[in-house]
Design a protein around this motif. Structure first.
Motif, mmCIF file in Angstrom:
data_model
loop_
_atom_site.group_PDB
_atom_site.id
_atom_site.type_symbol
_atom_site.label_atom_id
_atom_site.label_comp_id
_atom_site.label_asym_id
_atom_site.label_seq_id
_atom_site.Cartn_x
_atom_site.Cartn_y
_atom_site.Cartn_z
ATOM 1 N N THR A 78 0.665 -1.258 -0.118
ATOM 2 C CA THR A 78 -0.045 0.055 0.023
ATOM 3 C C THR A 78 0.807 1.218 -0.193
ATOM 4 O O THR A 78 0.386 2.382 0.046
ATOM 5 N N ASN A 79 1.899 0.804 -0.329
ATOM 6 C CA ASN A 79 3.556 2.016 -0.325
ATOM 7 C C ASN A 79 2.987 2.805 0.834
ATOM 8 O O ASN A 79 2.926 4.426 1.129
ATOM 9 N N GLY A 80 2.559 2.530 2.126
ATOM 10 C CA GLY A 80 2.611 2.994 3.685
ATOM 11 C C GLY A 80 1.444 3.136 3.528
ATOM 12 O O GLY A 80 1.277 4.355 5.137
ATOM 13 N N MET A 81 0.271 3.773 3.432
ATOM 14 C CA MET A 81 -0.859 4.510 3.229
ATOM 15 C C MET A 81 -1.942 3.102 4.317
ATOM 16 O O MET A 81 -2.568 3.754 4.923
ATOM 17 N N VAL A 82 -1.216 1.940 4.276
ATOM 18 C CA VAL A 82 -2.122 1.372 5.569
ATOM 19 C C VAL A 82 -0.908 0.509 6.492
ATOM 20 O O VAL A 82 -0.205 -0.214 5.862
ATOM 21 N N GLU A 83 -0.752 0.986 7.474
ATOM 22 C CA GLU A 83 -0.087 0.797 8.749
ATOM 23 C C GLU A 83 -0.258 -0.523 9.740
ATOM 24 O O GLU A 83 -1.913 0.153 9.681
ATOM 25 N N ILE A 84 0.218 -1.118 9.775
ATOM 26 C CA ILE A 84 -0.699 -2.405 10.814
ATOM 27 C C ILE A 84 0.382 -1.965 11.842
ATOM 28 O O ILE A 84 1.393 -2.564 12.456
ATOM 29 N N ARG A 85 -0.387 -1.814 13.056
ATOM 30 C CA ARG A 85 -0.028 -1.355 14.030
ATOM 31 C C ARG A 85 0.370 -2.744 15.399
ATOM 32 O O ARG A 85 -0.856 -2.887 15.454
ATOM 33 N N VAL A 86 1.266 -3.560 15.157
ATOM 34 C CA VAL A 86 1.146 -4.357 16.443
ATOM 35 C C VAL A 86 1.652 -3.999 17.841
ATOM 36 O O VAL A 86 2.811 -3.285 18.361
ATOM 37 N N TYR A 87 0.595 -5.037 18.705
ATOM 38 C CA TYR A 87 0.710 -4.890 19.984
ATOM 39 C C TYR A 87 1.304 -7.114 20.681
ATOM 40 O O TYR A 87 -0.518 -7.299 20.893
ATOM 41 N N PRO A 88 2.236 -7.000 20.935
ATOM 42 C CA PRO A 88 2.484 -8.043 20.776
ATOM 43 C C PRO A 88 2.351 -8.792 21.994
ATOM 44 O O PRO A 88 2.093 -7.534 23.695
ATOM 45 N N ASN A 89 2.092 -9.783 22.640
ATOM 46 C CA ASN A 89 2.513 -9.900 24.344
ATOM 47 C C ASN A 89 1.312 -9.634 24.913
ATOM 48 O O ASN A 89 1.320 -9.037 26.582
ATOM 49 N N ALA A 90 -0.085 -9.655 24.884
ATOM 50 C CA ALA A 90 -1.150 -9.115 25.615
ATOM 51 C C ALA A 90 -1.008 -7.453 25.864
ATOM 52 O O ALA A 90 -0.937 -7.470 27.194
ATOM 53 N N THR A 91 -0.340 -6.665 25.407
ATOM 54 C CA THR A 91 0.313 -5.543 25.647
ATOM 55 C C THR A 91 -1.181 -4.434 25.677
ATOM 56 O O THR A 91 -1.651 -3.659 26.656
ATOM 57 N N LEU A 92 -1.784 -4.947 24.899
ATOM 58 C CA LEU A 92 -3.536 -4.200 24.418
ATOM 59 C C LEU A 92 -4.379 -5.078 25.028
ATOM 60 O O LEU A 92 -4.686 -4.316 26.044
ATOM 61 N N PHE A 93 -4.791 -5.996 24.436
ATOM 62 C CA PHE A 93 -5.659 -6.523 25.155
ATOM 63 C C PHE A 93 -5.345 -8.182 25.516
ATOM 64 O O PHE A 93 -4.481 -8.810 24.389
ATOM 65 N N ASP A 94 -5.303 -9.611 26.174
ATOM 66 C CA ASP A 94 -4.917 -10.482 26.715
ATOM 67 C C ASP A 94 -5.974 -11.365 26.489
ATOM 68 O O ASP A 94 -6.723 -10.767 25.305
ATOM 69 N N ASP A 95 -6.101 -13.263 26.496
ATOM 70 C CA ASP A 95 -7.187 -13.797 25.481
ATOM 71 C C ASP A 95 -7.993 -13.661 25.552
ATOM 72 O O ASP A 95 -8.563 -14.011 24.875
ATOM 73 N N GLU A 96 -8.226 -13.092 26.507
ATOM 74 C CA GLU A 96 -9.544 -13.562 27.655
ATOM 75 C C GLU A 96 -10.103 -12.765 27.174
ATOM 76 O O GLU A 96 -11.609 -12.519 26.754
#
Length: 359
Positions: A73-91
């Motif tokens: 997408t030439n940088g026009m779509v950014e997938i911002r990654v949040y690993p290790n449950a830093t945003l939400f856990d699996d529950e």
């Protein structure tokens, strides 16, 4: 004076041209409207939350997917990654996806099988013997049926990413079918997994993956099941003494996107994301197996944990003990999915019979 006169004339002509061009007093050029191009000049950010380490199959797949989307997408779509449950856990990640607090997640199949019962087929014990069977299932009619079952209004399924086959760890050897009796055993949340380990006499408990090391260390649970890459990356061998290589269950991740987010994307952006997803899915199929093989080799070489390779005779005993789980859930899973799975087994195995004589 002559120079000054020329300068005045030049400025007057320049000002006249500027007025004519800048303020639109010239001939108007028709504007051509292209709906497909609308929004392409606006950057889109998509938050992708997951609960594992960045150096696991899923963590690496998310990073690769994000990179491919950026390139396509030439940088026009950014997938911002949040690993290790830093945003939400699996529950909590699925509810966050539905409500739009995050745009993409990749939960394990067992985590959403209660919501989409057809996916319970992926959790049945010994349902698949190897990665080839899983890949054929997902590339064929069985995969179509499973993604059709994701029918929530605000959720869209994109792909299934491999992690591999699960093994069992504990603080005592796990060889016979009653070796887990009365053990508090950590599993991912899911009715099939719960029924499976109840059949083995264990006390199955569902806890957050990110708390697993601490729970094993403190003795809250005495054992667990997981892929080799997860066992190695989380250093579970430091708090467990024994591991049985059983390949008794498959662990994969269903990549989901918030439907409202998907609908807001342009056709070009959707095609780029689908292309990146297809490439990533093909890549992770190969890479996940290599990671699991490497993790096993390193744990063996470094003598990090006592390892037992389940024999064919032992496996048959475990299949027999777990056979009733199939009959317990076949009606919940649904006849179309069960029948398609059976056809897969007939094509892949000999003699032409499913596990436990389930014909």
């Amino acid at each position: 004076m002559k120079s000054l006169g020329l300068l005045v004339v030049f400025l007057f002509v320049g000002l006249s041209l500027s007025i004519a061009i800048g303020f639109g007093f010239g001939v108007e050029t028709p504007v051509r409207y292209d709906a497909e191009q609308e929004g392409l000049d606006q950057k889109v950010t998509i938050r992708f939350s997951h609960v594992v380490a960045e150096n696991t199959p899923k963590g690496l797949a998310v990073a690769k997917f994000a990179k491919l989307v950026r390139e396509k997408t030439n940088g026009m779509v950014e997938i911002r990654v949040y690993p290790n449950a830093t945003l939400f856990d699996d529950e909590n990640e699925f509810n966050a996806l539905q409500s739009g607090k995050v745009e993409m997640i990749a939960p394990a199949t067992s985590k959403i099988s209660s919501r989409y019962p057809a996916w319970m087929i992926m959790d049945l014990p010994y349902a698949f013997e190897n990665e080839k069977e899983v890949n054929e299932a997902m590339d064929g009619r069985l995969g179509e049926l499973l993604f059709e079952a994701i029918n929530d209004a605000n959720v869209k399924g994109l792909a299934l990413w491999d992690n591999g086959f699960k093994q069992m760890t504990a603080n005592r050897p796990v060889v016979q079918t009653d070796d887990l009796k009365n053990q508090n055993f950590r599993i991912m949340q899911g009715p099939v997994l719960h029924a499976q380990f109840k059949r083995l006499g264990a006390k199955p408990e569902s806890h957050s993956f990110n708390d697993l090391y601490r729970q094993l260390q403190s003795g809250v649970v005495q054992g667990q099941e997981n892929t080799l890459s997860n066992i190695y990356s989380k250093r579970l061998y430091q708090v467990q003494k024994y591991m049985t290589i059983s390949n008794h269950g498959y662990l994969g991740y269903i990549v989901l996107i918030n439907k409202a987010t998907w609908d807001r994307l342009t056709g070009t952006q959707k095609k780029a994301i689908e292309s990146a997803m297809e490439e990533t899915t093909a890549w992770i199929r190969e890479y996940a197996k290599k990671m699991n093989d490497q993790a096993l080799a390193e744990m063996k070489e470094e003598h990090l944990i006592a390892i037992h390779m389940q024999t064919n005779e032992e496996k048959e005993a475990w299949k027999k003990q777990l056979g009733p789980v199939y009959y317990q859930f076949k009606d919940v899973i649904g006849e179309p999915v069960i029948e398609e799975w059976q056809r897969l087994i007939v094509r892949q195995r000999s003699p032409h019979k499913g596990p436990y004589g389930y014909e």
